[in-house]
Write a protein that holds these residues in place. Structure first.
Motif, PDB file in Angstrom:
ATOM      1  N   GLN A 117      34.595  36.997  91.886  1.00  0.00           N
ATOM      2  CA  GLN A 117      35.449  38.715  91.246  1.00  0.00           C
ATOM      3  C   GLN A 117      36.822  38.014  90.244  1.00  0.00           C
ATOM      4  OE1 GLN A 117      35.906  41.759  93.468  1.00  0.00           O
ATOM      5  NE2 GLN A 117      33.878  41.393  94.554  1.00  0.00           N
ATOM      6  N   VAL A 119      37.434  35.016  89.028  1.00  0.00           N
ATOM      7  CA  VAL A 119      37.441  34.671  87.453  1.00  0.00           C
ATOM      8  C   VAL A 119      37.116  35.916  86.347  1.00  0.00           C
ATOM      9  CG1 VAL A 119      35.586  33.482  85.821  1.00  0.00           C
ATOM     10  CG2 VAL A 119      36.665  32.623  88.036  1.00  0.00           C
ATOM     11  N   PRO A 219      33.269  43.767  76.833  1.00  0.00           N
ATOM     12  CA  PRO A 219      31.956  44.190  76.240  1.00  0.00           C
ATOM     13  C   PRO A 219      31.322  44.734  77.343  1.00  0.00           C
ATOM     14  CG  PRO A 219      33.063  41.786  77.185  1.00  0.00           C
ATOM     15  CD  PRO A 219      33.548  42.439  77.459  1.00  0.00           C
ATOM     16  N   LEU A 228      29.163  41.450  69.782  1.00  0.00           N
ATOM     17  CA  LEU A 228      29.253  40.586  70.942  1.00  0.00           C
ATOM     18  C   LEU A 228      30.678  39.686  69.612  1.00  0.00           C
ATOM     19  CD1 LEU A 228      27.541  40.227  73.519  1.00  0.00           C
ATOM     20  CD2 LEU A 228      29.138  41.632  74.047  1.00  0.00           C
ATOM     21  N   PHE A 232      34.317  39.484  69.426  1.00  0.00           N
ATOM     22  CA  PHE A 232      35.125  38.588  70.063  1.00  0.00           C
ATOM     23  C   PHE A 232      35.695  37.470  69.199  1.00  0.00           C
ATOM     24  CE2 PHE A 232      35.061  37.454  74.676  1.00  0.00           C
ATOM     25  CZ  PHE A 232      33.781  38.310  75.283  1.00  0.00           C
ATOM     26  N   LEU A 242      32.319  32.100  72.856  1.00  0.00           N
ATOM     27  CA  LEU A 242      31.940  33.378  72.901  1.00  0.00           C
ATOM     28  C   LEU A 242      30.945  32.175  74.107  1.00  0.00           C
ATOM     29  CD1 LEU A 242      31.165  36.170  74.098  1.00  0.00           C
ATOM     30  CD2 LEU A 242      30.295  36.194  71.502  1.00  0.00           C
ATOM     31  N   ALA A 248      30.549  31.192  82.709  1.00  0.00           N
ATOM     32  CA  ALA A 248      31.261  31.791  83.581  1.00  0.00           C
ATOM     33  C   ALA A 248      30.061  32.211  84.200  1.00  0.00           C
ATOM     34  CB  ALA A 248      32.724  32.333  83.653  1.00  0.00           C
ATOM     35  N   THR A 251      28.466  31.665  87.694  1.00  0.00           N
ATOM     36  CA  THR A 251      28.369  31.276  89.508  1.00  0.00           C
ATOM     37  C   THR A 251      28.696  32.407  89.616  1.00  0.00           C
ATOM     38  OG1 THR A 251      31.020  32.905  88.327  1.00  0.00           O
ATOM     39  CG2 THR A 251      30.892  30.150  89.273  1.00  0.00           C
ATOM     40  N   GLN A 253      27.154  36.557  90.401  1.00  0.00           N
ATOM     41  CA  GLN A 253      26.478  37.414  90.601  1.00  0.00           C
ATOM     42  C   GLN A 253      26.337  39.148  89.911  1.00  0.00           C
ATOM     43  OE1 GLN A 253      26.781  35.727  95.493  1.00  0.00           O
ATOM     44  NE2 GLN A 253      25.459  37.869  95.397  1.00  0.00           N
ATOM     45  N   SER A 295      23.117  41.191  77.250  1.00  0.00           N
ATOM     46  CA  SER A 295      23.581  40.867  76.323  1.00  0.00           C
ATOM     47  C   SER A 295      23.441  39.092  76.240  1.00  0.00           C
ATOM     48  CB  SER A 295      24.965  40.928  76.992  1.00  0.00           C
ATOM     49  OG  SER A 295      25.792  40.439  78.490  1.00  0.00           O
ATOM     50  N   ARG A 326      34.874  25.270  76.947  1.00  0.00           N
ATOM     51  CA  ARG A 326      35.373  26.179  77.250  1.00  0.00           C
ATOM     52  C   ARG A 326      36.577  25.801  77.823  1.00  0.00           C
ATOM     53  NH1 ARG A 326      36.244  28.189  82.447  1.00  0.00           N
ATOM     54  NH2 ARG A 326      35.483  29.868  82.466  1.00  0.00           N
ATOM     55  N   TRP A 337      44.276  35.627  75.864  1.00  0.00           N
ATOM     56  CA  TRP A 337      44.361  35.153  77.302  1.00  0.00           C
ATOM     57  C   TRP A 337      46.294  35.928  77.552  1.00  0.00           C
ATOM     58  CZ3 TRP A 337      40.739  35.043  80.163  1.00  0.00           C
ATOM     59  CH2 TRP A 337      39.549  34.687  79.342  1.00  0.00           C
TER      60      TRP A 337
HETATM   61  C1  HEM Z   1      29.515  38.767  76.607  1.00  0.00           C
HETATM   62  C2  HEM Z   1      31.141  39.020  77.208  1.00  0.00           C
HETATM   63  C3  HEM Z   1      30.191  39.066  78.637  1.00  0.00           C
HETATM   64  C4  HEM Z   1      29.570  40.548  79.553  1.00  0.00           C
HETATM   65  C5  HEM Z   1      29.080  41.438  78.685  1.00  0.00           C
HETATM   66  C6  HEM Z   1      30.111  40.286  80.833  1.00  0.00           C
HETATM   67  C7  HEM Z   1      29.473  41.385  81.792  1.00  0.00           C
HETATM   68  C8  HEM Z   1      29.113  41.480  82.968  1.00  0.00           C
HETATM   69  C9  HEM Z   1      28.954  42.310  84.634  1.00  0.00           C
HETATM   70  C10 HEM Z   1      28.396  43.465  83.734  1.00  0.00           C
HETATM   71  C11 HEM Z   1      28.687  41.274  85.048  1.00  0.00           C
HETATM   72  C12 HEM Z   1      27.873  42.288  86.608  1.00  0.00           C
HETATM   73  C13 HEM Z   1      29.428  42.814  87.023  1.00  0.00           C
HETATM   74  C14 HEM Z   1      29.219  43.503  88.592  1.00  0.00           C
HETATM   75  O1  HEM Z   1      27.741  44.686  88.721  1.00  0.00           O
HETATM   76  O2  HEM Z   1      29.366  42.624  90.088  1.00  0.00           O
HETATM   77  C15 HEM Z   1      29.651  40.266  84.831  1.00  0.00           C
HETATM   78  C16 HEM Z   1      30.173  39.679  86.479  1.00  0.00           C
HETATM   79  C17 HEM Z   1      31.128  38.482  86.014  1.00  0.00           C
HETATM   80  N1  HEM Z   1      31.372  38.360  84.543  1.00  0.00           N
HETATM   81 FE1  HEM Z   1      30.984  39.048  82.468  1.00  0.00          FE
HETATM   82  N2  HEM Z   1      30.627  39.609  81.488  1.00  0.00           N
HETATM   83  C18 HEM Z   1      30.922  39.032  79.652  1.00  0.00           C
HETATM   84  C19 HEM Z   1      31.715  37.687  80.199  1.00  0.00           C
HETATM   85  C20 HEM Z   1      32.059  37.524  80.496  1.00  0.00           C
HETATM   86  C21 HEM Z   1      33.454  35.972  80.857  1.00  0.00           C
HETATM   87  C22 HEM Z   1      34.251  36.054  79.249  1.00  0.00           C
HETATM   88  C23 HEM Z   1      33.549  35.621  81.844  1.00  0.00           C
HETATM   89  C24 HEM Z   1      34.481  35.137  82.484  1.00  0.00           C
HETATM   90  C25 HEM Z   1      35.601  34.214  81.407  1.00  0.00           C
HETATM   91  C26 HEM Z   1      32.975  36.262  82.505  1.00  0.00           C
HETATM   92  C27 HEM Z   1      33.563  36.010  84.321  1.00  0.00           C
HETATM   93  C28 HEM Z   1      32.284  36.559  84.989  1.00  0.00           C
HETATM   94  C29 HEM Z   1      32.353  35.928  86.088  1.00  0.00           C
HETATM   95  C30 HEM Z   1      32.941  35.089  86.848  1.00  0.00           C
HETATM   96  C31 HEM Z   1      31.063  37.577  87.479  1.00  0.00           C
HETATM   97  C32 HEM Z   1      30.693  37.369  88.438  1.00  0.00           C
HETATM   98  C33 HEM Z   1      31.726  38.132  89.254  1.00  0.00           C
HETATM   99  C34 HEM Z   1      31.023  38.407  90.539  1.00  0.00           C
HETATM  100  O3  HEM Z   1      29.974  37.971  91.080  1.00  0.00           O
HETATM  101  O4  HEM Z   1      31.397  38.904  91.345  1.00  0.00           O
HETATM  102  N3  HEM Z   1      32.059  37.286  81.983  1.00  0.00           N
HETATM  103  N4  HEM Z   1      29.949  39.884  83.836  1.00  0.00           N
END
Ligand code: HEM
Length: 340
Positions: A117, A119, A219, A228, A232, A242, A248, A251, A253, A295, A326, A337
């Motif tokens: 979370q 990250v 996003p 997207l 970006f 992107l 990321a 890692t 869920q 996506s 990255r 950032w």
């Molecule tokens: C195309 C762009 C992105 C979209 C559409 C997106 C969308 C999402 C969504 C919907 C979740 C799940 C949330 C949940 O249901 O708990 C998620 C999880 C996550 N995202 Fe992204 N994200 C994007 C880009 C990124 C970027 C750029 C990063 C970090 C630099 C990132 C890091 C994470 C991480 C670490 C999780 C896991 C969180 C967890 O396990 O609790 N995401 N993302």
């Protein structure tokens, strides 16, 4: 026998180095396709008008320097309230890093829910900025300070991290630590707690913002690759970058995209900073529990991002180019950032 073994070893080393050079060269080509765009003071001041930190950040953002920090570390950390610690800018951050790390590693040695979370939180605080919306937003602490975390549905799933960040801020603000810096630092500490996670240098000095950032700049998982890519680019992030950033998800869920499958990972090794995610998003034979965001699938197929996605998919050959591209985006406080 000994000589033959040595020759073989030397040959292997040479082969290894040549391979590494090749991977670095491929990463450099991708770097060259970055926007390298500077905003704020970095874009207008000459190098001799910048501070050493400003010059270092500019160099990283334009493809120079190394964002990873492999050497510097504390052998002995002065006590938190000691004059030695006060005289050393990094000392308080070492104490904070130890505190954070103790809460971010799970029993299997992987990074836990809080780490992942954190990250994502680093991304959501910083990502609420764009060139078109101008001043306001960016990595300014507003996710926690103005309750965006709880008020905006796009941030669902970040509640634990936001609550914990508020606790850490209450504890460390007396040492001059801003929420904006604390959030980005937590993201970097979290990254290194995941096996294979790179140790990326953190820059501090961000200012907190007590007003909410512009909405609609984060996003969502049902956006197309075209949407997207332009979202970006408006944050000065190129399509290749992107693809690197979204890695990321290796890692991750999910809990809220499909609540019926809450807890499902986005690749078969959640909590590990490997490149398995890229290959499994592309593959038709992905393990049953792996959850694919539309996506991510769209990015893996788009003509502007497909090639880089494929490059990062190689289990061995993908890791180095991925980390290099990255880290160059995440190491320095890119305008995206770092807004201040
Ligand atoms: C195309 C762009 C992105 C979209 C559409 C997106 C969308 C999402 C969504 C919907 C979740 C799940 C949330 C949940 O249901 O708990 C998620 C999880 C996550 N995202 Fe992204 N994200 C994007 C880009 C990124 C970027 C750029 C990063 C970090 C630099 C990132 C890091 C994470 C991480 C670490 C999780 C896991 C969180 C967890 O396990 O609790 N995401 N993302």
């Amino acid at each position: 026998m000994k000589t033959a073994a040595l020759v073989l070893f030397a040959g292997r080393l040479a082969y290894g180095f040549a391979g590494l050079r090749d991977l670095k060269a491929r990463a450099a080509v991708l770097e060259g396709r970055g926007t390298n765009e500077l905003i704020g003071d970095l874009a207008t001041l000459r190098d001799d008008q910048l501070t050493p930190t400003g010059r270092s950040i500019k160099s990283l953002l334009t493809g120079g320097g190394i964002p990873e920090e492999l050497i510097d570390h504390y052998i002995f950390t002065p006590a938190i309230d000691s004059p030695q610690c006060k005289a050393d800018t990094c000392c308080i951050w070492k104490h904070i890093a130890d505190d954070m790390k103790s809460m971010m590693v799970g029993s299997a040695g992987r990074c836990n829910d809080l780490a992942r979370q954190c990250v994502r939180l680093g991304f959501h605080d910083a990502g609420s900025w764009s060139k078109s919306t101008g001043r306001g937003g960016g990595a300014d602490g507003s996710m926690v300070l103005t309750n965006e975390c709880f008020d905006r549905p796009i941030n669902r799933g970040l509640e634990t991290a936001c609550t914990q960040l508020a606790v850490w801020h209450d504890k460390y603000k007396q040492y001059g630590v801003s929420m904006a810096d604390l959030i980005q630092f937590a993201a970097n500490v979290a990254t290194v707690t995941c096996p294979l996670g790179p140790r990326v240098r953190t820059y501090v000095g961000r200012k907190d913002n007590p007003t909410p950032s512009p909405d609609g700049l984060i996003p969502d998982p049902f956006q197309s690759a075209d949407q997207l890519i332009s979202l970006f680019l408006d944050k000065t992030i190129s399509p290749d970058e992107l693809v690197a950033l979204v890695g990321a998800h290796t890692t991750a869920q999910q809990r809220f995209v499909d609540p019926a499958r809450a807890g499902d990972p986005l690749d078969s090794t959640p909590g590990v900073w490997d490149v398995r995610f890229y290959g499994q998003v592309r593959s038709s034979f992905t393990p049953r529990r792996v959850f694919k965001f539309p996506s991510d699938v769209s990015l893996s197929r788009h003509p502007d991002t497909r090639g880089t996605w494929n490059l990062f998919s190689g289990l061995i050959t993908g890791q180095i180019p991925w980390n290099l591209v990255r880290n160059n985006r995440l190491g320095p406080p890119r305008p995206f950032w770092f807004k201040g």
